[in-house]
Enzyme design. Structure first.
Site, PDB file in Angstrom:
ATOM      1  CB  CYS A  25      11.068 -32.470  60.404  1.00 48.84           C
ATOM      2  SG  CYS A  25      11.028 -32.887  62.152  1.00 48.84           S
ATOM      3  CG  HIS A  31      14.935 -31.956  59.097  1.00 49.20           C
ATOM      4  ND1 HIS A  31      14.779 -31.043  60.103  1.00 49.20           N
ATOM      5  CD2 HIS A  31      14.580 -33.169  59.618  1.00 49.20           C
ATOM      6  CE1 HIS A  31      14.340 -31.665  61.187  1.00 49.20           C
ATOM      7  NE2 HIS A  31      14.213 -32.957  60.912  1.00 49.20           N
ATOM      8  CG  ASN A  68      14.978 -32.966  64.578  1.00 48.12           C
ATOM      9  OD1 ASN A  68      14.387 -31.949  64.229  1.00 48.12           O
ATOM     10  ND2 ASN A  68      14.711 -34.162  64.072  1.00 48.12           N
TER      11      ASN A  68
HETATM   12  N1  COA Z   1      21.249 -43.906  75.404  1.00 53.94           N
HETATM   13  C1  COA Z   1      21.701 -45.162  75.489  1.00 53.94           C
HETATM   14  N2  COA Z   1      21.076 -46.197  74.891  1.00 53.94           N
HETATM   15  C2  COA Z   1      19.975 -45.928  74.185  1.00 53.94           C
HETATM   16  C3  COA Z   1      19.454 -44.633  74.047  1.00 53.94           C
HETATM   17  C4  COA Z   1      20.137 -43.594  74.695  1.00 53.94           C
HETATM   18  N3  COA Z   1      19.720 -42.315  74.625  1.00 53.94           N
HETATM   19  N4  COA Z   1      18.362 -44.677  73.262  1.00 53.94           N
HETATM   20  C5  COA Z   1      18.180 -45.966  72.920  1.00 53.94           C
HETATM   21  N5  COA Z   1      19.157 -46.723  73.480  1.00 53.94           N
HETATM   22  C6  COA Z   1      19.354 -48.163  73.403  1.00 53.94           C
HETATM   23  C7  COA Z   1      18.120 -48.900  72.977  1.00 53.94           C
HETATM   24  O1  COA Z   1      17.274 -49.143  74.089  1.00 53.94           O
HETATM   25  C8  COA Z   1      18.691 -50.183  72.407  1.00 53.94           C
HETATM   26  O2  COA Z   1      18.972 -51.049  73.442  1.00 53.94           O
HETATM   27  P1  COA Z   1      18.724 -52.635  73.264  1.00 53.94           P
HETATM   28  O3  COA Z   1      19.607 -53.036  72.116  1.00 53.94           O
HETATM   29  O4  COA Z   1      19.140 -53.187  74.584  1.00 53.94           O
HETATM   30  O5  COA Z   1      17.264 -52.767  72.956  1.00 53.94           O
HETATM   31  C9  COA Z   1      20.002 -49.708  71.812  1.00 53.94           C
HETATM   32  O6  COA Z   1      20.313 -48.447  72.409  1.00 53.94           O
HETATM   33  C10 COA Z   1      19.948 -49.525  70.328  1.00 53.94           C
HETATM   34  O7  COA Z   1      18.786 -48.814  70.066  1.00 53.94           O
HETATM   35  P2  COA Z   1      18.428 -48.445  68.610  1.00 53.94           P
HETATM   36  O8  COA Z   1      17.101 -47.738  68.556  1.00 53.94           O
HETATM   37  O9  COA Z   1      18.634 -49.666  67.759  1.00 53.94           O
HETATM   38  O10 COA Z   1      19.617 -47.390  68.317  1.00 53.94           O
HETATM   39  P3  COA Z   1      19.993 -46.762  66.970  1.00 53.94           P
HETATM   40  O11 COA Z   1      21.382 -47.092  66.676  1.00 53.94           O
HETATM   41  O12 COA Z   1      18.958 -47.012  65.912  1.00 53.94           O
HETATM   42  O13 COA Z   1      19.910 -45.211  67.333  1.00 53.94           O
HETATM   43  C11 COA Z   1      18.419 -43.360  67.059  1.00 53.94           C
HETATM   44  C12 COA Z   1      18.688 -44.635  67.809  1.00 53.94           C
HETATM   45  C13 COA Z   1      17.081 -42.772  67.529  1.00 53.94           C
HETATM   46  C14 COA Z   1      19.528 -42.368  67.356  1.00 53.94           C
HETATM   47  C15 COA Z   1      18.364 -43.689  65.542  1.00 53.94           C
HETATM   48  O14 COA Z   1      17.458 -44.718  65.277  1.00 53.94           O
HETATM   49  C16 COA Z   1      18.008 -42.501  64.711  1.00 53.94           C
HETATM   50  O15 COA Z   1      18.800 -41.616  64.574  1.00 53.94           O
HETATM   51  N6  COA Z   1      16.794 -42.495  64.123  1.00 53.94           N
HETATM   52  C17 COA Z   1      16.314 -41.367  63.372  1.00 53.94           C
HETATM   53  C18 COA Z   1      15.776 -40.374  64.334  1.00 53.94           C
HETATM   54  C19 COA Z   1      15.648 -39.023  63.716  1.00 53.94           C
HETATM   55  O16 COA Z   1      16.607 -38.394  63.415  1.00 53.94           O
HETATM   56  N7  COA Z   1      14.412 -38.631  63.546  1.00 53.94           N
HETATM   57  C20 COA Z   1      14.097 -37.375  63.033  1.00 53.94           C
HETATM   58  C21 COA Z   1      13.652 -37.528  61.611  1.00 53.94           C
HETATM   59  S1  COA Z   1      12.726 -36.135  61.164  1.00 53.94           S
END
Ligand code: COA
Length: 367
Positions: A120, A262, A292
């Site tokens: 990215c 980004h 994204n």
């Molecule tokens: N819908 C509902 N629940 C979801 C889900 C979805 N689409 N995706 C994950 N979950 C669940 C998980 O399974 C987890 O459940 P559990 O607690 O029973 O295990 C719970 O939600 C929390 O998951 P978690 O990964 O801790 O959520 P989060 O608050 O960290 O949010 C992201 C997940 C991916 C949105 C977040 O980590 C994020 O934004 N990361 C950066 C990603 C990004 O932008 N990358 C690009 C960089 S270039």
């Protein structure tokens, strides 16, 4: 070469003179995703700010999007182009690069053409590479395209990633000019930390996996990301990179009219703005509408903001990216007078036709 205050000569700078974006017209909303994944619109919006994303049709590839964006950026009559650079994580093939085919389809056969693989951060790395080609006298004009089709590598059944990514392309034309003129890109900060390469991966398809016997698993064929750790790195690395570029230019954070990060997800963008002490209102966001889009996200956000006339000549911009690798980068520019970019799609957006569309169905039938 440009004369400097001391009377010596500085190499030419890369000056922005064309801009366009393009996304496929097929739209996947949060509601569509909730029909086939254990998720819902409220969860996606509160965690990411994303409402919808665009995805390619069956048979469409990254080069198809890159050609559309490139053609529109060149339409402003920016003149001869000597080099075509495509930043992408989803090339048409692992060999050869996508850029030569894009150049040929744009009628630019003979131009230097190569891909940049910095996930990215690819567009900011591409700006630095284009600036280098121009400073070295290798090219007078460079077409730089950020293009990605994440829908081709994300597992449609992976709710953690299918909600985040979309497909699109953004393109800029850069010409040789003076470092002090509006549109000159400069004061770069680029970096990487390969010790964390495992945070964002597609395990299969490269020499590491191919040198092992046996077929790759479904998981290894798809995009994988350790979301929480990526989130933390993204915020700290983007803020540090932005500060480094500002310090090189002697700009204060108050000098920045528009922060164009980004478009990873809205929470990351706002956290970075908060850490920088920048009002969130100065953060250019487009992630709500397209998700994204990888290397396309910064030029697409610029094209969208320019089309809305949110960027005025003389405004000061800070561009900052972060991606797998890990990689990060920033650069600064003063907004030039540019022809307004065209709309981001030709057709009115329309939903994919569940369940016929492979984004929804294909992988399920083969696993
Ligand atoms: N819908 C509902 N629940 C979801 C889900 C979805 N689409 N995706 C994950 N979950 C669940 C998980 O399974 C987890 O459940 P559990 O607690 O029973 O295990 C719970 O939600 C929390 O998951 P978690 O990964 O801790 O959520 P989060 O608050 O960290 O949010 C992201 C997940 C991916 C949105 C977040 O980590 C994020 O934004 N990361 C950066 C990603 C990004 O932008 N990358 C690009 C960089 S270039």
């Amino acid at each position: 070469m440009s004369p400097t205050a001391a009377g010596s000569y500085a190499p030419p700078a890369a000056v922005l003179c064309g801009l366009a974006g393009w996304v496929p017209s097929r739209v996947v909303t949060n509601e569509h995703l909730a029909r086939r994944l254990d998720t819902d619109d409220a969860w996606i919006r509160t965690r990411t700010g994303i409402r919808r994303r665009h995805v390619v049709d069956p048979g469409q590839s990254t080069s198809d999007l890159a050609v559309e964006a490139g053609r529109r950026a060149l339409a402003a009559g920016t003149g001869r182009v000597d080099a075509v650079v495509v930043a992408t994580t989803t090339p048409d093939h692992s060999c050869p690069a996508t850029a030569p085919a894009v150049a040929a389809r744009l009628g630019l056969t003979g131009a230097a053409a190569f891909d940049i693989s910095a996930v990215c951060t690819g567009f900011v790395y591409g700006l630095a590479s284009a600036a280098g080609l121009i400073a070295a006298g290798v090219a007078e004009r460079v077409l730089l395209i950020g293009a990605d089709t994440y829908s081709t590598i994300v597992d449609p059944l992976d709710r953690a990633n299918a909600i985040i990514f979309g497909d699109g392309a953004g393109a800029v034309v850069l010409r040789a000019g003076h470092p002090d003129e509006p549109g000159a890109v400069g004061h770069f900060d680029l970096g990487s930390d390969g010790a964390h390469e495992d945070l964002i991966t597609v395990a299969a398809g490269g020499s590491r996996q191919r040198s092992r016997p046996g077929e790759p698993s479904r998981q290894d064929r798809h995009f994988a990301m350790r979301g929480k750790e990526v989130y933390r790195h993204a915020v700290t690395r983007m803020a540090a990179s932005a500060c480094a570029a500002l310090s090189r230019a002697g700009w204060k954070i108050d000098d920045v009219d528009h922060f164009v990060p980004h478009q990873a997800n809205l929470r990351i963008l706002h956290s970075v703005a908060d850490d920088l002490g920048l009002p969130r209102a100065r953060c250019v966001t487009h992630v709500e509408s397209v998700g994204n889009t990888g290397a396309a996200s910064i030029p697409l956000a610029l094209a969208d903001a320019a089309a809305r006339q949110a960027l005025r000549p003389g405004d000061r911009l800070l561009l900052t990216a972060f991606g797998g690798g890990l990689t990060w980068g920033s650069c600064l520019l003063t907004w030039p007078t540019l022809p307004a970019p065209a709309r981001l799609y030709d057709q009115p957006p329309h939903p994919y036709d569940e369940p016929a569309h492979p984004y929804d169905q294909g992988e399920r039938t083969t696993s």
